[in-house]
Scaffold this motif. Structure first.
Motif, PDB file in Angstrom:
ATOM      1  N   PRO A  20       4.434 -26.144   5.039  1.00 27.17           N
ATOM      2  CA  PRO A  20       4.235 -25.831   5.870  1.00 27.17           C
ATOM      3  C   PRO A  20       4.305 -24.220   6.116  1.00 27.17           C
ATOM      4  CG  PRO A  20       6.061 -27.610   6.824  1.00 27.17           C
ATOM      5  CD  PRO A  20       5.893 -27.219   5.026  1.00 27.17           C
ATOM      6  N   LEU A  21       6.077 -23.805   5.711  1.00 30.76           N
ATOM      7  CA  LEU A  21       5.727 -22.112   5.853  1.00 30.76           C
ATOM      8  C   LEU A  21       5.578 -22.149   4.176  1.00 30.76           C
ATOM      9  CD1 LEU A  21       9.543 -22.461   7.066  1.00 30.76           C
ATOM     10  CD2 LEU A  21       7.326 -21.803   8.201  1.00 30.76           C
ATOM     11  N   ASP A  22       6.198 -20.691   4.140  1.00 29.55           N
ATOM     12  CA  ASP A  22       5.584 -19.811   2.710  1.00 29.55           C
ATOM     13  C   ASP A  22       6.240 -21.353   1.265  1.00 29.55           C
ATOM     14  OD1 ASP A  22       5.715 -18.172   0.628  1.00 29.55           O
ATOM     15  OD2 ASP A  22       8.201 -17.945   0.315  1.00 29.55           O
ATOM     16  N   PRO A  23       5.670 -20.915   0.681  1.00 34.87           N
ATOM     17  CA  PRO A  23       6.248 -22.323  -1.077  1.00 34.87           C
ATOM     18  C   PRO A  23       7.080 -21.290  -1.591  1.00 34.87           C
ATOM     19  CG  PRO A  23       3.791 -20.993  -0.864  1.00 34.87           C
ATOM     20  CD  PRO A  23       3.880 -20.351   0.654  1.00 34.87           C
ATOM     21  N   GLU A  24       7.000 -19.906  -1.981  1.00 28.40           N
ATOM     22  CA  GLU A  24       8.283 -19.925  -2.809  1.00 28.40           C
ATOM     23  C   GLU A  24       9.372 -20.423  -2.008  1.00 28.40           C
ATOM     24  OE1 GLU A  24       7.878 -16.599  -4.663  1.00 28.40           O
ATOM     25  OE2 GLU A  24       5.808 -16.488  -5.816  1.00 28.40           O
ATOM     26  N   ALA A  25       9.867 -19.859  -0.857  1.00 28.62           N
ATOM     27  CA  ALA A  25      11.008 -20.025   0.056  1.00 28.62           C
ATOM     28  C   ALA A  25      11.288 -22.089  -0.008  1.00 28.62           C
ATOM     29  CB  ALA A  25      10.823 -19.104   1.066  1.00 28.62           C
ATOM     30  N   THR A  26      10.437 -22.037   0.146  1.00 26.31           N
ATOM     31  CA  THR A  26      10.418 -24.124   0.120  1.00 26.31           C
ATOM     32  C   THR A  26      10.843 -24.448  -0.971  1.00 26.31           C
ATOM     33  OG1 THR A  26       8.322 -23.869   1.942  1.00 26.31           O
ATOM     34  CG2 THR A  26       8.415 -26.293   1.130  1.00 26.31           C
ATOM     35  N   PHE A  27      10.568 -24.655  -1.834  1.00 22.09           N
ATOM     36  CA  PHE A  27      10.651 -24.859  -3.938  1.00 22.09           C
ATOM     37  C   PHE A  27      12.247 -24.314  -3.498  1.00 22.09           C
ATOM     38  CE2 PHE A  27       6.171 -25.340  -3.773  1.00 22.09           C
ATOM     39  CZ  PHE A  27       6.437 -26.788  -3.693  1.00 22.09           C
TER      40      PHE A  27
ATOM     41  N   ASP B 112      -2.672 -26.882  -4.089  1.00 17.55           N
ATOM     42  CA  ASP B 112      -3.312 -26.136  -4.545  1.00 17.55           C
ATOM     43  C   ASP B 112      -3.354 -25.234  -5.435  1.00 17.55           C
ATOM     44  OD1 ASP B 112      -1.813 -24.849  -2.822  1.00 17.55           O
ATOM     45  OD2 ASP B 112      -3.085 -25.304  -1.011  1.00 17.55           O
ATOM     46  N   GLU B 113      -3.485 -23.594  -5.584  1.00 12.14           N
ATOM     47  CA  GLU B 113      -3.124 -22.859  -6.434  1.00 12.14           C
ATOM     48  C   GLU B 113      -2.248 -22.302  -6.392  1.00 12.14           C
ATOM     49  OE1 GLU B 113      -4.099 -21.930  -9.678  1.00 12.14           O
ATOM     50  OE2 GLU B 113      -5.436 -23.455  -9.409  1.00 12.14           O
ATOM     51  N   VAL B 114      -1.885 -21.927  -4.914  1.00  9.75           N
ATOM     52  CA  VAL B 114      -0.060 -21.417  -4.864  1.00  9.75           C
ATOM     53  C   VAL B 114       1.307 -21.866  -5.170  1.00  9.75           C
ATOM     54  CG1 VAL B 114       0.248 -20.262  -3.147  1.00  9.75           C
ATOM     55  CG2 VAL B 114      -2.502 -21.005  -2.510  1.00  9.75           C
ATOM     56  N   THR B 115       0.883 -23.898  -4.590  1.00 14.35           N
ATOM     57  CA  THR B 115       1.408 -24.329  -4.472  1.00 14.35           C
ATOM     58  C   THR B 115       1.805 -25.004  -5.793  1.00 14.35           C
ATOM     59  OG1 THR B 115       0.492 -25.445  -2.830  1.00 14.35           O
ATOM     60  CG2 THR B 115       2.222 -26.174  -3.455  1.00 14.35           C
ATOM     61  N   ILE B 116       1.498 -24.312  -7.112  1.00 14.13           N
ATOM     62  CA  ILE B 116       1.500 -24.561  -8.490  1.00 14.13           C
ATOM     63  C   ILE B 116       1.925 -23.981  -9.099  1.00 14.13           C
ATOM     64  CG2 ILE B 116       0.050 -24.694 -10.505  1.00 14.13           C
ATOM     65  CD1 ILE B 116      -1.987 -26.754  -9.717  1.00 14.13           C
ATOM     66  N   SER B 117       1.014 -22.200  -8.104  1.00 13.98           N
ATOM     67  CA  SER B 117       2.002 -21.162  -8.800  1.00 13.98           C
ATOM     68  C   SER B 117       3.406 -20.827  -8.873  1.00 13.98           C
ATOM     69  CB  SER B 117       1.301 -20.080  -8.856  1.00 13.98           C
ATOM     70  OG  SER B 117       0.890 -19.727  -7.503  1.00 13.98           O
ATOM     71  N   ALA B 118       3.204 -21.196  -6.837  1.00 17.34           N
ATOM     72  CA  ALA B 118       5.109 -21.551  -6.566  1.00 17.34           C
ATOM     73  C   ALA B 118       5.981 -22.155  -7.197  1.00 17.34           C
ATOM     74  CB  ALA B 118       5.328 -21.761  -5.082  1.00 17.34           C
ATOM     75  N   ILE B 119       5.855 -23.733  -7.776  1.00 11.68           N
ATOM     76  CA  ILE B 119       6.899 -24.477  -8.585  1.00 11.68           C
ATOM     77  C   ILE B 119       6.644 -23.913 -10.085  1.00 11.68           C
ATOM     78  CG2 ILE B 119       6.571 -26.394  -9.506  1.00 11.68           C
ATOM     79  CD1 ILE B 119       4.931 -27.479  -7.413  1.00 11.68           C
ATOM     80  N   SER B 120       5.272 -23.715 -10.149  1.00 11.50           N
ATOM     81  CA  SER B 120       5.831 -22.315 -11.916  1.00 11.50           C
ATOM     82  C   SER B 120       7.255 -21.241 -11.625  1.00 11.50           C
ATOM     83  CB  SER B 120       4.327 -22.098 -12.125  1.00 11.50           C
ATOM     84  OG  SER B 120       4.234 -21.853 -13.326  1.00 11.50           O
ATOM     85  N   LYS B 121       6.581 -20.820 -10.521  1.00  2.14           N
ATOM     86  CA  LYS B 121       7.713 -19.884 -11.099  1.00  2.14           C
ATOM     87  C   LYS B 121       9.116 -19.965 -10.491  1.00  2.14           C
ATOM     88  CE  LYS B 121       8.274 -15.106  -8.573  1.00  2.14           C
ATOM     89  NZ  LYS B 121       8.021 -14.396  -6.912  1.00  2.14           N
ATOM     90  N   HIS B 122       9.004 -20.845  -9.698  1.00  4.23           N
ATOM     91  CA  HIS B 122      10.563 -21.377  -9.341  1.00  4.23           C
ATOM     92  C   HIS B 122      11.194 -22.881 -10.395  1.00  4.23           C
ATOM     93  CE1 HIS B 122      11.322 -18.681  -6.266  1.00  4.23           C
ATOM     94  NE2 HIS B 122      10.062 -18.642  -6.064  1.00  4.23           N
ATOM     95  N   ARG B 123      10.745 -22.963 -10.865  1.00  2.00           N
ATOM     96  CA  ARG B 123      10.468 -24.484 -11.972  1.00  2.00           C
ATOM     97  C   ARG B 123      12.043 -23.735 -12.211  1.00  2.00           C
ATOM     98  NH1 ARG B 123       7.386 -21.346 -15.274  1.00  2.00           N
ATOM     99  NH2 ARG B 123       8.508 -20.009 -17.212  1.00  2.00           N
ATOM    100  N   GLU B 124      12.854 -23.770 -12.878  1.00  4.23           N
ATOM    101  CA  GLU B 124      13.937 -23.303 -13.822  1.00  4.23           C
ATOM    102  C   GLU B 124      15.276 -22.971 -12.758  1.00  4.23           C
ATOM    103  OE1 GLU B 124      14.444 -22.793 -16.360  1.00  4.23           O
ATOM    104  OE2 GLU B 124      13.000 -21.452 -17.308  1.00  4.23           O
TER     105      GLU B 124
END
Ligand code: ATP
Ligand code: MG
Length: 481
Positions: A154-161, A183-195
């Motif tokens: 619902p909100l910014d994926p990066e903050a959410t994850f 979607d792409e945005v979600t996948i890259s947000a997960i990838s970015k915050h995976r650690e």
């Protein structure tokens, strides 16, 4: 929507809400699953006010000895009624600190409450109170996302994850179970915050892996784990199977993609979570046994044995049970090449008998995995293997009927051997016992006590032993003589 609300549990909640003039909503997964027509037995209710108080009122209305489980720290209360698990929570607003996925919570409005939810498809609410009975509240276009089969935050994926990294695993699990995409945005947000996954407890992560594993096509989930690079953090041994080597123009298959294909194949035949784990891990020994040989090309000799040895450490790290479930997975992994190896040119009875002896009650599961393991694109290869497995299965049935090997019990016990020859416990008894077992497995004798006794006498004679019979049974020899 209203037609979905005619349910005795929702009727009662709504009746109490009307009487007490309470604003409340069913939310989250239950609403999503109504729209997806996947009926569930878990109902989450958000009360604008106190969820605990409302749950107590509901318990009183039901009467009898309805129990309310109150979790004061979380402000939630749960009760079961007519086989439904109903959880009540006060509407809340959440804020996060960097070091923890546990938020600071304050009372809030329904809007606040929907904002804190993980995905748009889970941020839906339907009113059950007087003011808004049956009204669907969908601030983030969750219904549209359900229609388009897409998982978004619902909100910014990066903050959410980043706030609660468990949501990364949940996203993947929902995608896999519901056959939705990220979607792409979600996948890259997960990838970015995976650690950030490191702040989540292993039990929670494993619960999500298990739920992913139980989907119809778990490959979707494992490929997403790979794509977001969570796989190398949470299942490095599975990740290590990725990749293809080439030597002198010869290559081997990518064992990760092979594995998830096997898993999907197997899921069509079995719901058994542990057999599914065995499928995920059946080739886990391959990366460490990989060799290139001038004659035979790429080989993975002993990967079945090494793989089964790797299971305890994997289970321990994942906090999976270290009991008979783990032993079962080890056994299946250890034996997974056997059915194919005995189904060469000629399938001998004794090879089948030995397989049945070792696999015992797991023989059927083992065969299911072996059949799922055929992922060749060459139709002729597939046909040949499947035909061989049919022969193995037929022989297994015949031998089981004749010899009852599956739960092998020695037809002549150690005590009888000792009594017959006047032996005390020792090496000789062991040798005779083992030779009887081997003779049965080799098909020299059948699995019954009469033939086994006759064989025992012959074998003992070779060892210079004669039955006591007329001799004084007290005159015992020690086994080491
Ligand atoms: P299922 O019960 O099938 O696993 P669900 O969506 O009902 O799916 P639950 O874990 O039961 O999932 O959670 C209920 C609801 O609570 C979710 O639909 C979602 O709105 C919210 N929720 C659960 N976990 C989180 C989380 N980690 N972050 C944000 N919201 C969450
Ligand atoms: Mg739920």
């Amino acid at each position: 929507m209203n037609k979905y609300l005619s349910n005795p549990v929702l009727d009662l909640i709504s009746k109490i809400a009307f009487e007490t003039n309470t604003e409340l909503y069913i939310v989250g997964g239950y609403v999503r699953d109504i729209i997806l027509k996947r009926p569930t037995k878990d109902i989450d209710v958000v009360v604008v006010g106190s969820g605990i108080e409302f749950a107590r009122k509901m318990a009183t209305a039901i009467g009898g000895n309805t129990n309310v489980s109150v979790f004061k720290n979380f402000g939630t209360a749960m009760l079961t009624y007519k086989n439904y698990e109903i959880e009540f929570v006060g509407a809340r607003k959440e804020s996060y600190r960097i070091e923890s996925r546990k938020p600071i919570v304050e009372d809030g409005t329904l809007d606040d409450d929907l904002q804190r939810r993980d995905f748009t498809i889970n941020a839906l609410a339907v009113g059950l109170g007087k003011e808004n009975y049956g009204k669907l509240i969908d601030p983030f276009r969750g219904v549209e996302d359900i229609k388009n089969k897409i998982i978004r935050t619902p909100l910014d994926p990066e903050a959410t994850f980043s706030d609660d990294p468990l949501r990364m695993m949940r996203a993947i699990r929902f995608a896999s179970r519901l056959k939705f995409s990220l979607d792409e945005v979600t996948i890259s947000a997960i990838s970015k915050h995976r650690e950030r996954i490191s702040i989540v407890s292993q039990e929670r992560i494993t619960e999500e892996i298990n739920k992913t594993m139980l989907s119809e096509r778990p490959s979707t989930g494992f490929k997403l784990m790979d794509q977001t690079r969570l796989l190398e953090i949470i299942l490095p041994e599975v990740h290590a199977m990725k990749g293809v080597d080439v030597m002198k123009g010869r290559m081997h298959k990518d064992n990760f993609y092979h594995t998830v294909k096997v898993l999907d194949n197997l899921c069509k035949k079995s719901d058994n979570l542990w057999l599914r784990w065995a499928a995920l891990l059946h080739d886990v020994g391959k990366p460490l046994t990989k060799k290139y040989d001038e004659c035979s090309g790429w080989t993975f000799h002993g990967h079945d044995y090494l793989g089964s040895k790797m299971i305890p450490a994997i289970f321990r790290r994942l906090k999976l049970p270290l009991n008979e479930k783990m032993k079962y997975v080890q056994k299946i992994v250890r034996l997974h090449l056997r059915p194919i190896s005995i189904s060469g040119e000629e399938i001998t009875d004794s090879a089948v008998r030995r397989l049945l002896y070792e696999a015992g009650d797991q023989i059927e599961d083992l065969m299911i995995l072996c059949e799922a393991d055929i992922t060749s694109k060459n139709k002729e290869t597939v046909r040949r293997h499947m035909n061989n497995f049919r022969i193995v299965r037929r022989k297994l049935r015949e031998i089981e009927e004749k010899d009852a090997i599956r739960n092998f019990q020695p037809p002549v016990k150690g005590e009888e051997i000792m009594k017959t020859f006047g032996l005390s416990p020792g090496r000789e008894v062991g040798i005779i016992k083992k030779s009887i077992k081997e003779a049965i497995l080799d098909g020299i004798i059948r699995n019954n006590s009469e033939e086994a006794r006759r064989f025992m006498i012959v074998k003992a004679r070779e060892m210079g032993l004669e039955p006591l019979e007329g001799k004084n049974p007290e005159n015992l020899r020690t086994g080491d003589n």
